[in-house]
Design a protein around this motif. Structure first.
Motif, PDB file in Angstrom:
ATOM      1  N   UNK A 321       0.840  -1.197   0.000  1.00 12.66           N
ATOM      2  CA  UNK A 321       0.000   0.000   0.000  1.00 12.66           C
ATOM      3  C   UNK A 321       0.874   1.245   0.000  1.00 12.66           C
ATOM      4  N   UNK A 322       0.229   2.411   0.001  1.00 12.88           N
ATOM      5  CA  UNK A 322       0.936   3.689   0.054  1.00 12.88           C
ATOM      6  C   UNK A 322       0.369   4.543   1.188  1.00 12.88           C
ATOM      7  N   UNK A 351       8.191  -0.552   4.403  1.00  7.32           N
ATOM      8  CA  UNK A 351       7.794   0.782   4.848  1.00  7.32           C
ATOM      9  C   UNK A 351       8.324   1.873   3.926  1.00  7.32           C
ATOM     10  N   UNK A 352       9.551   1.730   3.475  1.00  2.00           N
ATOM     11  CA  UNK A 352      10.096   2.716   2.545  1.00  2.00           C
ATOM     12  C   UNK A 352       9.312   2.686   1.229  1.00  2.00           C
ATOM     13  N   UNK A 353       8.984   1.498   0.740  1.00  2.00           N
ATOM     14  CA  UNK A 353       8.181   1.384  -0.486  1.00  2.00           C
ATOM     15  C   UNK A 353       6.803   2.019  -0.318  1.00  2.00           C
ATOM     16  N   UNK A 354       6.296   1.997   0.915  1.00  2.00           N
ATOM     17  CA  UNK A 354       4.978   2.576   1.183  1.00  2.00           C
ATOM     18  C   UNK A 354       5.024   4.093   1.323  1.00  2.00           C
ATOM     19  N   UNK A 355       6.240   4.661   1.351  1.00  2.00           N
ATOM     20  CA  UNK A 355       6.370   6.107   1.437  1.00  2.00           C
ATOM     21  C   UNK A 355       6.795   6.625   2.785  1.00  2.00           C
ATOM     22  N   UNK A 411      -2.100   6.201   9.020  1.00  3.34           N
ATOM     23  CA  UNK A 411      -1.178   6.552   7.937  1.00  3.34           C
ATOM     24  C   UNK A 411      -1.737   6.120   6.581  1.00  3.34           C
ATOM     25  N   UNK A 412      -2.445   5.019   6.562  1.00  4.47           N
ATOM     26  CA  UNK A 412      -2.996   4.504   5.314  1.00  4.47           C
ATOM     27  C   UNK A 412      -4.097   5.414   4.754  1.00  4.47           C
TER      28      UNK A 412
END
Length: 439
Positions: A321-322, A351-355, A411-412
């Motif tokens: 997800x982001x 977590x980094x991929x999610x932003x 956060x989502x």
């Protein structure tokens, strides 16, 4: 003769007296800790007390960490770091570097705390050690500097308030929700200079990383200490986490006829996720009362909820997800070991991929002067322990407190969200031991 609480038993052992609540005792201290903010003042006091013949009473039991301004964010911080480094080297104390982690996490990981110990620190959240069945408490730099020289400190034996939780906690409810509820019921000053003693079947079922949360935030209701009865799970945790082989004293429990100032009882099955509204931890409500509140920043970390298991909860929600647009997610692991485990298991990548912004270990923006500070008008949700005005930056910002699960859901979606509404799928990683299992 009236039975004793766990606090009375530990202070009786450490003082050599039959100590009961209200007594004053001189007790031997097992471990002492300070950091880059309170350390320099503690050093000044120690040097004033000892003079030319200065020596630490037990250097192997003295710990310094560099965690509040780590890495240094200015010249003054860098100078304070050097004061600590030079003192520790001269006197033979234990000193941990920037990115090694927050003092309380380092103390636990490095094996400085065992059940039944008496531990003091020039940091209010030294109550954390009660999660291991120790008596941990914060003291001022003056008291700590003197204890450096003597190895002892006087205490008034605290009265104890008992929090009893029976039953099974529902999905989405964690120790952070329990302690916020307790603080809401007792009030921010309701346990001033008292021990919060946690018990009942729901508490016994908690893994150690969650027990530490309960003890950590005892100070948020004024508590002198917060303590959970140690058991076999405690011993297993210390062996796996710190390499300690400790036996848990079967007598290190509260007696059936122990005297309590008050007893609060809860049905664990009936509890809901909690959020503390600005600007006091005692403003705890069911998450539904704040759901939909727009959030600019989510902060996951601190000595309360910066452990691997906490960060893993966030990764489980955000995998694939982001982070919501116009929402910042800052994640700060509590120690280098936590950082490494996040790296090894793929949590960091998720977590980094999610932003998310994933920072080096330390206190991060928790006290408002390091990376991630809030600006005027910012609204945040944090897994931290305090949300006073200006605690995480601007006096004009507002901070809500919640569990890692609530933080992840928030956060989502960019607004406070009930974590029970989110379906999570655990991604594959290395096997997680029983000690580290995430409920």
């Amino acid at each position: 003769m009236t039975g004793k609480t766990i606090t009375e038993k530990i202070l009786s052992e450490k003082s050599g007296e039959d100590a009961t609540a209200g007594d004053y005792v001189e007790a031997t201290v097992d471990a002492m800790v300070t950091h880059d903010v309170t350390g320099p003042l503690t050093i000044d006091v120690f040097e004033d007390v000892t003079g030319e013949d200065a020596a630490l009473a037990a250097p192997e039991n003295v710990v310094f960490t560099l965690d509040h301004h780590a890495p240094a964010d200015g010249v003054q911080a860098a100078n304070n770091h050097n004061i600590v480094r030079e003192f520790a080297a001269e006197y033979g104390a234990n000193q941990y570097e920037i990115s090694d982690g927050i003092c309380h996490q380092v103390m636990i990981e490095e094996g400085f705390v065992e059940p039944g110990d008496l531990v003091i620190g020039a940091d209010s959240h030294s109550t954390t050690y009660g999660g291991l069945g120790a008596l941990g408490t914060g003291v001022g730099s003056t008291d700590l500097g003197t204890a450096f020289a003597t190895g002892e400190l006087w205490f008034r034996v605290p009265e104890t308030i008992r929090f009893e939780v029976e039953g099974d906690l529902p999905d989405g409810v964690y120790a952070k929700d329990l302690i916020l509820r307790f603080i809401g019921d007792v009030g921010f000053a309701g346990a001033t200079y008292k021990t919060a003693e946690y018990g009942g079947s729901a508490i016994r079922d908690l893994p150690i990383h969650q027990r530490l949360v309960l003890s950590n935030m005892a100070i948020e209701m004024g508590g002198k200490a917060g303590i959970v009865e140690p058991d076999d799970r405690t011993a297993t945790y210390l062996e796996e986490q710190a390499g300690l082989e400790v036996g848990v004293d079967p007598d290190l429990t509260a007696d059936d006829d122990a005297s309590y100032e008050a007893v609060y009882t809860y049905d664990g099955d009936a509890l809901a996720p909690q959020v503390s509204k600005p600007s006091n931890p005692e403003n705890a409500v069911d998450v539904g009362e704040t759901a939909g509140t727009d959030i600019n920043q989510v902060f996951v970390g601190t000595c309360t909820n910066g452990r691997y298991e906490d960060i893993r909860v966030v990764a489980d929600v955000l995998a694939g997800e982001q982070v919501a647009p116009n929402t910042r997610l800052i994640v700060v692991p509590a120690s280098r070991a936590v950082y490494q485990r996040c790296l090894e298991t793929g949590v960091l990548e998720v977590l980094v991929d999610a932003g998310a912004t994933f920072q080096s270990a330390g206190c991060g923006p928790c006290f408002g002067t390091h990376q991630g500070a809030l600006g005027d008008g910012d609204v945040a949700l944090a897994t931290a322990n305090r949300n006073f005005p200006g605690r995480e930056g601007s006096m004009e910002s507002r901070v809500y407190l919640g569990s890692p699960a609530t933080a992840a859901a928030t956060a989502l979606y960019g607004e406070i969200t009930d974590p029970r509404e989110i379906e999570t799928t655990r991604y594959d990683d290395h096997a997680v031991s029983d000690v580290g299992v995430v409920r």
